[in-house]
Each structure stands twice: as C-alpha cells, then as structure tokens.
Design a protein around this motif. Structure first.
Motif, PDB file in Angstrom:
ATOM      1  N   ARG A 154       2.453   9.293   7.490  1.00 36.80           N
ATOM      2  CA  ARG A 154       2.039   8.989   6.174  1.00 36.80           C
ATOM      3  C   ARG A 154       0.890   8.070   6.339  1.00 36.80           C
ATOM      4  NH1 ARG A 154       4.728  10.960   1.256  1.00 36.80           N
ATOM      5  NH2 ARG A 154       4.146  13.253   1.756  1.00 36.80           N
ATOM      6  N   TYR A 155       1.176   7.204   7.377  1.00 34.84           N
ATOM      7  CA  TYR A 155       0.079   6.272   7.599  1.00 34.84           C
ATOM      8  C   TYR A 155      -1.303   6.790   8.168  1.00 34.84           C
ATOM      9  CZ  TYR A 155      -2.233   2.381  10.189  1.00 34.84           C
ATOM     10  OH  TYR A 155      -2.873   1.538  10.829  1.00 34.84           O
ATOM     11  N   LEU A 156      -1.025   7.825   9.165  1.00 38.61           N
ATOM     12  CA  LEU A 156      -2.043   8.389   9.579  1.00 38.61           C
ATOM     13  C   LEU A 156      -3.148   9.249   8.590  1.00 38.61           C
ATOM     14  CD1 LEU A 156      -0.838   9.438  13.166  1.00 38.61           C
ATOM     15  CD2 LEU A 156      -2.506   7.542  12.660  1.00 38.61           C
ATOM     16  N   GLN A 157      -2.101   9.968   7.842  1.00 42.40           N
ATOM     17  CA  GLN A 157      -2.767  10.611   6.785  1.00 42.40           C
ATOM     18  C   GLN A 157      -3.490   9.660   5.727  1.00 42.40           C
ATOM     19  OE1 GLN A 157       0.356  12.196   4.066  1.00 42.40           O
ATOM     20  NE2 GLN A 157       0.417  14.404   5.280  1.00 42.40           N
ATOM     21  N   ASN A 158      -2.725   8.577   5.366  1.00 47.79           N
ATOM     22  CA  ASN A 158      -3.460   7.614   4.360  1.00 47.79           C
ATOM     23  C   ASN A 158      -4.789   6.902   4.933  1.00 47.79           C
ATOM     24  OD1 ASN A 158      -1.329   8.105   2.763  1.00 47.79           O
ATOM     25  ND2 ASN A 158      -0.807   6.087   2.376  1.00 47.79           N
ATOM     26  N   LEU A 159      -4.863   6.930   6.264  1.00 50.98           N
ATOM     27  CA  LEU A 159      -5.689   6.065   7.139  1.00 50.98           C
ATOM     28  C   LEU A 159      -7.238   6.970   6.924  1.00 50.98           C
ATOM     29  CD1 LEU A 159      -5.619   3.566   8.622  1.00 50.98           C
ATOM     30  CD2 LEU A 159      -5.283   4.679  10.825  1.00 50.98           C
ATOM     31  N   GLU A 160      -7.050   8.025   6.801  1.00 51.30           N
ATOM     32  CA  GLU A 160      -7.932   8.968   6.462  1.00 51.30           C
ATOM     33  C   GLU A 160      -8.849   8.639   5.365  1.00 51.30           C
ATOM     34  OE1 GLU A 160      -6.666  13.229   6.814  1.00 51.30           O
ATOM     35  OE2 GLU A 160      -6.028  12.872   8.626  1.00 51.30           O
ATOM     36  N   LYS A 161      -7.937   8.292   4.411  1.00 51.69           N
ATOM     37  CA  LYS A 161      -9.049   8.186   2.938  1.00 51.69           C
ATOM     38  C   LYS A 161      -9.072   6.578   2.813  1.00 51.69           C
ATOM     39  CE  LYS A 161      -5.474  10.277   1.115  1.00 51.69           C
ATOM     40  NZ  LYS A 161      -4.431  10.820   0.035  1.00 51.69           N
ATOM     41  N   ASN A 162      -8.211   5.760   3.644  1.00 50.40           N
ATOM     42  CA  ASN A 162      -8.385   4.276   3.267  1.00 50.40           C
ATOM     43  C   ASN A 162      -8.059   3.700   4.734  1.00 50.40           C
ATOM     44  OD1 ASN A 162      -7.872   1.761   2.439  1.00 50.40           O
ATOM     45  ND2 ASN A 162      -5.777   2.035   1.659  1.00 50.40           N
ATOM     46  N   PRO A 163      -9.258   2.993   5.185  1.00 53.51           N
ATOM     47  CA  PRO A 163      -9.187   2.273   6.396  1.00 53.51           C
ATOM     48  C   PRO A 163      -8.225   0.992   6.349  1.00 53.51           C
ATOM     49  CG  PRO A 163     -11.473   2.253   5.506  1.00 53.51           C
ATOM     50  CD  PRO A 163     -10.484   2.915   4.401  1.00 53.51           C
ATOM     51  N   ASP A 164      -7.773   0.752   5.065  1.00 53.69           N
ATOM     52  CA  ASP A 164      -7.134  -0.567   4.948  1.00 53.69           C
ATOM     53  C   ASP A 164      -5.448  -0.312   4.880  1.00 53.69           C
ATOM     54  OD1 ASP A 164      -9.261  -2.312   5.062  1.00 53.69           O
ATOM     55  OD2 ASP A 164      -9.550  -2.145   2.854  1.00 53.69           O
ATOM     56  N   ALA A 165      -5.202   1.180   5.007  1.00 50.41           N
ATOM     57  CA  ALA A 165      -3.767   1.453   4.819  1.00 50.41           C
ATOM     58  C   ALA A 165      -3.008   0.666   5.644  1.00 50.41           C
ATOM     59  CB  ALA A 165      -3.725   2.849   5.222  1.00 50.41           C
ATOM     60  N   ASP A 166      -1.842   0.289   5.065  1.00 53.79           N
ATOM     61  CA  ASP A 166      -1.003  -0.642   5.647  1.00 53.79           C
ATOM     62  C   ASP A 166       0.353  -0.061   6.109  1.00 53.79           C
ATOM     63  OD1 ASP A 166       0.991  -2.636   6.293  1.00 53.79           O
ATOM     64  OD2 ASP A 166       0.488  -4.097   4.480  1.00 53.79           O
ATOM     65  N   TYR A 167       0.703   0.089   7.331  1.00 54.63           N
ATOM     66  CA  TYR A 167       1.898   0.883   7.923  1.00 54.63           C
ATOM     67  C   TYR A 167       3.381   0.325   7.051  1.00 54.63           C
ATOM     68  CZ  TYR A 167       5.675   2.165  10.943  1.00 54.63           C
ATOM     69  OH  TYR A 167       6.856   2.719  11.466  1.00 54.63           O
ATOM     70  N   GLU A 168       3.362  -1.004   7.278  1.00 51.58           N
ATOM     71  CA  GLU A 168       4.694  -1.692   6.690  1.00 51.58           C
ATOM     72  C   GLU A 168       5.061  -1.332   5.024  1.00 51.58           C
ATOM     73  OE1 GLU A 168       7.310  -2.994   8.050  1.00 51.58           O
ATOM     74  OE2 GLU A 168       6.382  -2.636   9.885  1.00 51.58           O
ATOM     75  N   TYR A 169       3.808  -1.441   4.373  1.00 52.88           N
ATOM     76  CA  TYR A 169       3.776  -1.174   2.990  1.00 52.88           C
ATOM     77  C   TYR A 169       4.146   0.467   2.768  1.00 52.88           C
ATOM     78  CZ  TYR A 169       2.291  -0.055  -1.576  1.00 52.88           C
ATOM     79  OH  TYR A 169       2.262   0.271  -2.984  1.00 52.88           O
ATOM     80  N   ILE A 170       3.541   1.392   3.623  1.00 52.07           N
ATOM     81  CA  ILE A 170       3.835   2.707   3.470  1.00 52.07           C
ATOM     82  C   ILE A 170       5.665   3.005   3.755  1.00 52.07           C
ATOM     83  CG2 ILE A 170       3.403   4.908   4.624  1.00 52.07           C
ATOM     84  CD1 ILE A 170       0.575   3.861   4.517  1.00 52.07           C
ATOM     85  N   LYS A 171       6.031   2.251   4.846  1.00 46.33           N
ATOM     86  CA  LYS A 171       7.255   2.574   5.581  1.00 46.33           C
ATOM     87  C   LYS A 171       8.132   2.006   4.495  1.00 46.33           C
ATOM     88  CE  LYS A 171      10.356   1.162   9.115  1.00 46.33           C
ATOM     89  NZ  LYS A 171      10.377   0.638  10.556  1.00 46.33           N
ATOM     90  N   ASN A 172       7.906   0.879   3.840  1.00 46.18           N
ATOM     91  CA  ASN A 172       8.895   0.374   2.659  1.00 46.18           C
ATOM     92  C   ASN A 172       9.020   1.264   1.362  1.00 46.18           C
ATOM     93  OD1 ASN A 172       9.895  -1.877   3.887  1.00 46.18           O
ATOM     94  ND2 ASN A 172       8.109  -3.036   3.631  1.00 46.18           N
ATOM     95  N   ASP A 173       7.541   1.773   1.209  1.00 49.20           N
ATOM     96  CA  ASP A 173       7.550   2.863  -0.072  1.00 49.20           C
ATOM     97  C   ASP A 173       8.264   3.944   0.315  1.00 49.20           C
ATOM     98  OD1 ASP A 173       6.535   3.232  -2.780  1.00 49.20           O
ATOM     99  OD2 ASP A 173       5.494   5.001  -1.775  1.00 49.20           O
ATOM    100  N   ILE A 174       8.240   4.594   1.446  1.00 49.80           N
ATOM    101  CA  ILE A 174       9.199   5.556   1.898  1.00 49.80           C
ATOM    102  C   ILE A 174      10.603   5.313   1.672  1.00 49.80           C
ATOM    103  CG2 ILE A 174       9.798   6.929   3.739  1.00 49.80           C
ATOM    104  CD1 ILE A 174       7.131   7.387   4.532  1.00 49.80           C
ATOM    105  N   ILE A 175      11.036   4.222   2.188  1.00 51.65           N
ATOM    106  CA  ILE A 175      12.596   3.617   1.893  1.00 51.65           C
ATOM    107  C   ILE A 175      12.976   3.779   0.410  1.00 51.65           C
ATOM    108  CG2 ILE A 175      14.212   1.952   2.219  1.00 51.65           C
ATOM    109  CD1 ILE A 175      12.589   1.268   5.168  1.00 51.65           C
ATOM    110  N   ARG A 176      12.054   3.056  -0.402  1.00 56.84           N
ATOM    111  CA  ARG A 176      12.464   3.005  -1.664  1.00 56.84           C
ATOM    112  C   ARG A 176      12.443   4.471  -2.349  1.00 56.84           C
ATOM    113  NH1 ARG A 176       9.654   3.833  -6.219  1.00 56.84           N
ATOM    114  NH2 ARG A 176       7.649   4.592  -4.991  1.00 56.84           N
TER     115      ARG A 176
END
Ligand code: DC
Length: 220
Positions: A154-176
């Motif tokens: 998900r991080y690599l996918q988001n990075l394509e659209k947003n250079p500021d994508a945050d791995y920890e934020y994405i991981k926590n959102d997946i857990i939620r």
C-alpha cells in the motif's frame, strides 16, 4: 472455460493484492472485473458530498435514488462524473468504514453486485463476496499476506501519487481496517466456506493467477 458463465469470488484483507490479482485474472480470462470496495468508497464519497453521515439511515435511503455508478475500464463514474482519484485518498481510506458497517448500505450495494454478477462471467473482489454476495460461486479464493508485506504494498502504491506517504500511518490504518472489517456484525470479513486460501506474501500476482487458473481448470 470460454463458453461457460463463471463466477469467481475473491476476498481478503486490505493490501493483500486482491485488486491487482482480480484485474489480472479477469483480463487473462477475458471476463468482467468488479471491485466492490470501489462501490463502498463511491457511496461514502456521495454521502459525504451530500453531508450525510454513516448512521443517518433515513437520509441514506434517500441517497440511493441519486447514486448511479458506472465503471469505464479502470474509471469509476458517479452520476457520469469521474471520481476515480477522489475515492482513493487517505481521507476516504479512513471514512469508508463508517459507511461499510451500515446494513442498509450493504444491502443496497449487495443487490447491485448480484445484479451485475448474475448476467455474465465475472471476477468479483471484496470482503464478503464468497460468503454473502456470490455465496454459490463455484470458485472462491481468500487472498492473504502478512501485515508488513500488505503495508509495504500500500505504501509503494500511495508513494506513486503522494511523495509524502507515511509507512507507519498506512500500516496503522491497515490494522484499524482489518479490525473494523472482521469485527462488524453484518457480513464480517472471513474465509468463505469452500474457499482456497492463498498467501501472497512471497509470490507474484502472475504466479497467484496461474495457481488460480490451474485450480479452476482442475475443478471443471
Ligand atoms: O478494498 P477496498 O480497500 O477498496 O475497500 C474499501 C472499504 O470497503 C474497506 O474498508 C471495507 C469495505 N468493503 C466491504 O465492507 N465489503 C466489500 N465487499 C468491499 C469493501
């Protein structure tokens, strides 16, 4: 396989690679692909645009009349307007759960999904496809991957659209989202009865698609 109507149900948690796989598989088999997550996202978007919360049942029912969704290749059109980018923002990742737990919304979208799936061969992907929407589908798959791998994808996918994508934020959102999806009362995420479980942590989409095509052929 070409002349027969086939229904393929693909379920699994966020970031397991379901969309990429389902799209690839549908392309290889030359059949329709339906991303039901995009339908929940689109309804959430429509409701938010109209100032309707996920718990306002009376207003939600009224919104069904003005919710016309079309898929044009990889584009999602709401009442003719392209909303593909708007439904895939971190804000919508968060917001969609509020609407996906509402049984009225689920019932409405499931009817739309069954309608589409009853007419033609299809690969349908979501959280409740093999367990609810296409309960009688002859081919059911549950696609999984470990949490770090899903977060990385998900991080690599988001990075394509947003250079500021945050791995920890994405991981926590997946857990939620895993928690909300698997603990909701109406149609929680689960391994459907009779589904083949495939762990994609260490294999590519092409390899998974070949495994699935092999299984479909062997069960024909
Ligand atoms: O697959 P996705 O991340 O685009 O799905 C968005 C949300 O919609 C997800 O948080 C769970 C929900 N969903 C659902 O409840 N049932 C489905 N069949 C598909 C998605």
């Amino acid at each position: 396989m070409e002349n027969k109507v086939i229904q393929i149900a693909i379920d699994g948690p966020s970031g397991a690679g379901k969309s990429t796989l389902a799209k690839y598989l549908a392309g290889k088999l030359g059949i329709l692909y339906l991303d039901t997550g995009a339908m929940y996202r689109s309804f959430a978007y429509h409701a938010e645009q109209n100032g309707v919360s996920g718990s306002d049942d009376a207003a939600i029912v009224k919104l069904f009349d003005s919710f016309h969704l079309d898929f044009d290749k990889s584009k999602v059109l709401l009442n003719g307007k392209d909303i593909t980018a708007q439904i895939r923002t971190p804000h919508m990742d968060k917001k969609v759960s509020e609407y996906a737990v509402n049984p009225l919304i689920r019932k409405h979208l499931v009817e739309m999904q069954r309608n589409i799936g009853s007419k033609q061969s299809i690969v349908m992907e979501g959280r409740d496809i093999g367990s609810v929407v296409l309960k009688d589908a002859p081919y059911k798959f549950y696609i999984d991957a470990n949490l770090d791998e899903r977060a990385k994808r998900r991080y690599l996918q988001n990075l394509e659209k947003n250079p500021d994508a945050d791995y920890e934020y994405i991981k926590n959102d997946i857990i939620r989202r895993d928690k909300v999806d698997s603990q909701r009362t109406d149609s929680p995420l689960c391994v459907p009865l009779g589904a083949h479980v495939i762990d994609t942590s260490n294999i590519s989409v092409d390899e998974v698609a070949e495994i699935i095509i092999g299984l479909i052929k062997s069960e024909e």
